[in-house]
Scaffold this motif. Structure first.
Motif, PDB file in Angstrom:
ATOM      1  N   GLN A   2       0.851  -1.192   0.000  1.00 24.45           N
ATOM      2  CA  GLN A   2       0.000   0.000   0.000  1.00 24.45           C
ATOM      3  C   GLN A   2       0.881   1.234   0.000  1.00 24.45           C
ATOM      4  OE1 GLN A   2      -2.424  -0.864   3.522  1.00 24.45           O
ATOM      5  NE2 GLN A   2      -4.146  -1.306   2.161  1.00 24.45           N
ATOM      6  N   LEU A   3       0.380   2.299  -0.621  1.00 18.00           N
ATOM      7  CA  LEU A   3       1.185   3.499  -0.805  1.00 18.00           C
ATOM      8  C   LEU A   3       0.547   4.699  -0.118  1.00 18.00           C
ATOM      9  CD1 LEU A   3       1.905   3.088  -4.620  1.00 18.00           C
ATOM     10  CD2 LEU A   3       3.355   2.370  -2.718  1.00 18.00           C
ATOM     11  N   GLN A   4       1.383   5.550   0.471  1.00 20.45           N
ATOM     12  CA  GLN A   4       0.922   6.775   1.133  1.00 20.45           C
ATOM     13  C   GLN A   4       1.808   7.921   0.679  1.00 20.45           C
ATOM     14  OE1 GLN A   4      -1.682   6.980   3.475  1.00 20.45           O
ATOM     15  NE2 GLN A   4      -1.438   9.197   3.527  1.00 20.45           N
ATOM     16  N   ALA A   5       1.218   8.840  -0.085  1.00 18.88           N
ATOM     17  CA  ALA A   5       1.972   9.985  -0.597  1.00 18.88           C
ATOM     18  C   ALA A   5       1.828  11.183   0.331  1.00 18.88           C
ATOM     19  CB  ALA A   5       1.485  10.349  -1.993  1.00 18.88           C
ATOM     20  N   SER A   6       2.880  12.003   0.368  1.00 15.47           N
ATOM     21  CA  SER A   6       2.857  13.217   1.182  1.00 15.47           C
ATOM     22  C   SER A   6       3.855  14.221   0.611  1.00 15.47           C
ATOM     23  CB  SER A   6       3.213  12.897   2.636  1.00 15.47           C
ATOM     24  OG  SER A   6       4.535  12.390   2.714  1.00 15.47           O
ATOM     25  N   GLY A   7       3.825  15.431   1.173  1.00  9.54           N
ATOM     26  CA  GLY A   7       4.812  16.436   0.779  1.00  9.54           C
ATOM     27  C   GLY A   7       4.281  17.556  -0.088  1.00  9.54           C
ATOM     28  N   GLY A   8       3.035  17.467  -0.491  1.00  7.84           N
ATOM     29  CA  GLY A   8       2.467  18.524  -1.313  1.00  7.84           C
ATOM     30  C   GLY A   8       2.259  19.797  -0.517  1.00  7.84           C
ATOM     31  N   GLY A   9       1.897  20.857  -1.228  1.00 12.97           N
ATOM     32  CA  GLY A   9       1.646  22.119  -0.557  1.00 12.97           C
ATOM     33  C   GLY A   9       1.454  23.242  -1.547  1.00 12.97           C
ATOM     34  N   LEU A  10       1.378  24.453  -1.004  1.00 13.79           N
ATOM     35  CA  LEU A  10       1.226  25.668  -1.808  1.00 13.79           C
ATOM     36  C   LEU A  10       2.574  26.379  -1.863  1.00 13.79           C
ATOM     37  CD1 LEU A  10      -0.409  27.871  -3.257  1.00 13.79           C
ATOM     38  CD2 LEU A  10      -0.984  28.790  -0.988  1.00 13.79           C
ATOM     39  N   VAL A  11       3.087  26.566  -3.059  1.00 16.10           N
ATOM     40  CA  VAL A  11       4.380  27.226  -3.243  1.00 16.10           C
ATOM     41  C   VAL A  11       4.258  28.260  -4.356  1.00 16.10           C
ATOM     42  CG1 VAL A  11       5.703  25.235  -2.437  1.00 16.10           C
ATOM     43  CG2 VAL A  11       5.181  25.492  -4.875  1.00 16.10           C
ATOM     44  N   GLN A  12       5.309  29.064  -4.477  1.00 15.86           N
ATOM     45  CA  GLN A  12       5.358  30.044  -5.553  1.00 15.86           C
ATOM     46  C   GLN A  12       6.162  29.504  -6.731  1.00 15.86           C
ATOM     47  OE1 GLN A  12       6.936  33.621  -3.688  1.00 15.86           O
ATOM     48  NE2 GLN A  12       4.863  34.346  -3.230  1.00 15.86           N
ATOM     49  N   ALA A  13       5.915  30.064  -7.882  1.00 17.28           N
ATOM     50  CA  ALA A  13       6.678  29.677  -9.066  1.00 17.28           C
ATOM     51  C   ALA A  13       8.173  29.835  -8.799  1.00 17.28           C
ATOM     52  CB  ALA A  13       6.257  30.520 -10.257  1.00 17.28           C
ATOM     53  N   GLY A  14       8.938  28.828  -9.211  1.00 17.09           N
ATOM     54  CA  GLY A  14      10.371  28.832  -8.986  1.00 17.09           C
ATOM     55  C   GLY A  14      10.813  28.086  -7.744  1.00 17.09           C
ATOM     56  N   ASP A  15       9.882  27.798  -6.862  1.00 19.59           N
ATOM     57  CA  ASP A  15      10.202  27.079  -5.623  1.00 19.59           C
ATOM     58  C   ASP A  15      10.385  25.583  -5.891  1.00 19.59           C
ATOM     59  OD1 ASP A  15       8.136  28.996  -3.266  1.00 19.59           O
ATOM     60  OD2 ASP A  15      10.087  29.407  -4.200  1.00 19.59           O
ATOM     61  N   SER A  16      10.768  24.887  -4.835  1.00 25.61           N
ATOM     62  CA  SER A  16      10.974  23.443  -4.904  1.00 25.61           C
ATOM     63  C   SER A  16      10.107  22.737  -3.870  1.00 25.61           C
ATOM     64  CB  SER A  16      12.439  23.093  -4.643  1.00 25.61           C
ATOM     65  OG  SER A  16      13.292  23.657  -5.619  1.00 25.61           O
TER      66      SER A  16
END
Length: 126
Positions: A2-16
């Motif tokens: 089973q897979l659990q993804a994380s790490g998304g968010g709201l960023v600005q253009a050019g960010d990582s």
């Protein structure tokens, strides 16, 4: 597995951002892995893939040179490092897995992955 993804968010253009996808279950090292995304009003599309041995990778043209897929079998985790993000990268990102079946090239076809994580939202503002 089973897979659990994380790490998304709201960023600005050019960010990582770095997305992570942790697998539960056994024999993680025997699975080929991929990242896909689905933007607003769009179909789910291929982003990146890595073979079960981690030797080969492949990327969608739209992310080549900006995104990097990697895996850490000791941690049962696949990563997607996303640099120089653009507003058009805004999407829900999904990780996916398939048993290797002896295949030594990255799998880019969505329908070939039977196992999917729940998705993580990435929003890039301009």
């Amino acid at each position: 597995v089973q897979l659990q993804a994380s790490g998304g968010g709201l960023v600005q253009a050019g960010d990582s951002l770095r997305l992570s996808c942790v697998a539960s279950g056994r024999a993680f090292s025997g699975y080929a892995l991929g990242w896909f995304r689905q933007g607003p009003g769009k179909e789910r599309e291929f982003v990146a893939a890595i073979t079960w041995r981690g030797i080969s990778t492949d990327y969608a043209d739209s992310v080549k040179g900006r995104f990097t897929i990697s895996r850490d079998n000791a941690k049962n985790t696949v990563y997607l490092q996303m640099n120089s993000l653009k507003p058009e990268d805004t999407a829900v990102y999904y990780c996916a897995a398939k048993w290797h079946e002896g295949i030594t090239i990255p799998t880019m076809t969505l329908s070939e992955y039977p196992i999917w994580g729940q998705g993580t939202q990435v929003t890039v503002s301009s």
